[in-house]
Design an enzyme around this catalytic site. Structure first.
Site, PDB file in Angstrom:
ATOM      1  N   THR A 265      50.016  47.048  47.582  1.00  0.00           N
ATOM      2  CA  THR A 265      50.688  46.732  46.371  1.00  0.00           C
ATOM      3  C   THR A 265      49.750  45.794  45.542  1.00  0.00           C
ATOM      4  OG1 THR A 265      51.860  44.598  47.391  1.00  0.00           O
ATOM      5  CG2 THR A 265      52.962  46.604  47.370  1.00  0.00           C
ATOM      6  N   GLU A 266      50.053  45.557  44.174  1.00  0.00           N
ATOM      7  CA  GLU A 266      49.456  44.568  43.425  1.00  0.00           C
ATOM      8  C   GLU A 266      47.787  44.740  43.498  1.00  0.00           C
ATOM      9  OE1 GLU A 266      51.048  40.794  43.624  1.00  0.00           O
ATOM     10  OE2 GLU A 266      52.951  41.612  44.534  1.00  0.00           O
ATOM     11  N   LEU A 267      47.395  45.891  43.455  1.00  0.00           N
ATOM     12  CA  LEU A 267      45.970  46.318  43.631  1.00  0.00           C
ATOM     13  C   LEU A 267      45.232  45.904  42.530  1.00  0.00           C
ATOM     14  CD1 LEU A 267      43.572  47.204  45.265  1.00  0.00           C
ATOM     15  CD2 LEU A 267      43.861  49.481  44.663  1.00  0.00           C
TER      16      LEU A 267
END
Length: 375
Positions: A265-267
């Site tokens: 997530t949130e890369l």
């Protein structure tokens, strides 16, 4: 002209044509097409994209991604700024966008110490509320938000960033007033509100060995108590030199070894120097502007761009290697112009952390990632 010369020229022409055709076919493939059958590929949406004001970014989202997450509009401070006063305008539009475009819809986030409204933890005199009051406020908030989107939002980041880098529990107001049980209760309330939604724990710097161990211990405790937890979100706020691929892989293996799903997530990938070592994604961090901390305001040098491309490619190859364990990879934003990295932890910088540039054009690494997924 001799026949061998004509044959040689014809061979060069055919090879050139074949290369152009292969390049064209690759460029026409989208990220979501390339990863079909492997894992969902997602992005975070901001308010301008949710409302359609940023039409160029919206087109990128529709073309390349099949999963979305709300960057800010579902956080408790925005959804319920005052007790009992819920604002669902943007969340409603966000969910509608996902449904209209047949996307996996991810809710972010129900319980987080940051961006929570102050009233959540205090009474009318500004004193900390009792354990019972805070539990009831959590229950009301989760039941209202999750219940509103029952059967529509497919996954929820139930709790965000509750474990510190050293593996100990963050002493947030939730922890101080309720204790460890706040996580168990949050997951229980979310399950009550929508039994079919998948429920995740989400955190940054998850490749750090001590943090990994702390999260593993926390998940095992929840499982032993019979709490439904479906997966772990590993925030992918990475740099050119950290974390190591080995540490990141070890965490994928450790979390999947718990019998739950793993999401990246949130890369995003910062190319900028950090003023104080690896601070993960601690949003409270704030440093004064220094020109030395903003070295690429006029563009990336080729040498840095090459490192950026190789680094992204290495991580996506790691994700592909473990596609049986990873259900989703989500970028934290659509294009460089919108990334929070431009303002954190130093305001006023120019960063290049995403797959699409400031004009919403795919960077060269996008084709390289697509090719890797097709092999």
């Amino acid at each position: 002209m001799y026949s061998w010369a004509r044959a040689a020229i014809l061979g060069v022409v055919l090879l050139s044509t074949a290369c152009r055709t292969a390049q064209k076919e690759t460029s026409e493939l989208t990220l979501k097409d390339a990863f079909k059958g492997k894992f969902h590929i997602g992005t975070a949406l901001n308010a301008q994209q949710i409302t359609g004001q940023d039409a160029a970014s919206v087109q990128v989202v529709k073309t390349h991604f099949n999963a979305i997450v709300a960057e800010n509009c579902m956080k408790s401070g925005l959804v319920q700024p005052r007790e009992g006063q819920f604002n669902f305008d943007l969340p409603d539009q966000f969910v509608k966008f996902g449904e209209e475009n047949n996307m996996l819809i991810n809710g972010h986030t129900l319980i987080w110490h940051s961006q929570a409204p102050r009233w959540f933890f205090t009474d009318s005199l500004g004193r900390d509320v009792s354990r019972e009051v805070l539990i009831q406020r959590m229950k009301t908030h989760i039941h209202t938000v999750v219940g509103r989107y029952k059967g529509r939002v497919h996954t929820w980041d139930v709790v965000n960033e509750a474990i510190l880098d050293d593996g100990t529990w963050r002493k947030s107001k939730f922890y101080q007033i309720i204790g460890k049980d706040f996580i168990k209760l949050a997951f229980q309330f979310a399950q009550e509100a929508d039994p079919k939604a998948e429920l995740y724990y989400n955190d940054y710097s998850m490749s750090m060995p001590k943090k990994r161990a702390g999260v593993v211990e926390m998940v095992k405790e929840l499982q032993q108590q019979g709490v439904k937890i479906d997966g772990i979100g590993m925030q992918g706020h990475i740099g050119l030199d950290y974390p190591t691929l080995e540490d990141f892989e070890n965490s994928i293996l450790a979390f999947s070894g718990l019998g739950i799903k793993v999401m990246i997530t949130e890369l995003d990938l910062t190319v900028l120097p950090m003023p104080s070592g690896n601070i993960g994604a601690e949003v409270s961090a704030n440093f004064e502007y220094d020109q030395k901390m903003n070295p690429y305001a006029k563009g990336l040098p080729d040498s840095v761009n090459q490192r950026f491309q190789q680094r992204y490619l290495d991580f996506f190859k790691l994700f592909l290697k473990h596609q049986d364990k990873i259900s989703r990879v989500t970028l934290w934003g659509v294009s460089d112009k919108d990334s929070w990295r431009n303002g954190w932890p130093v305001r006023g910088r120019t960063d290049y952390p995403l797959l699409f540039d400031r004009e919403n054009k795919p960077k060269a690494v996008v084709n390289a990632i697509i090719q890797a997924a097709q092999q």
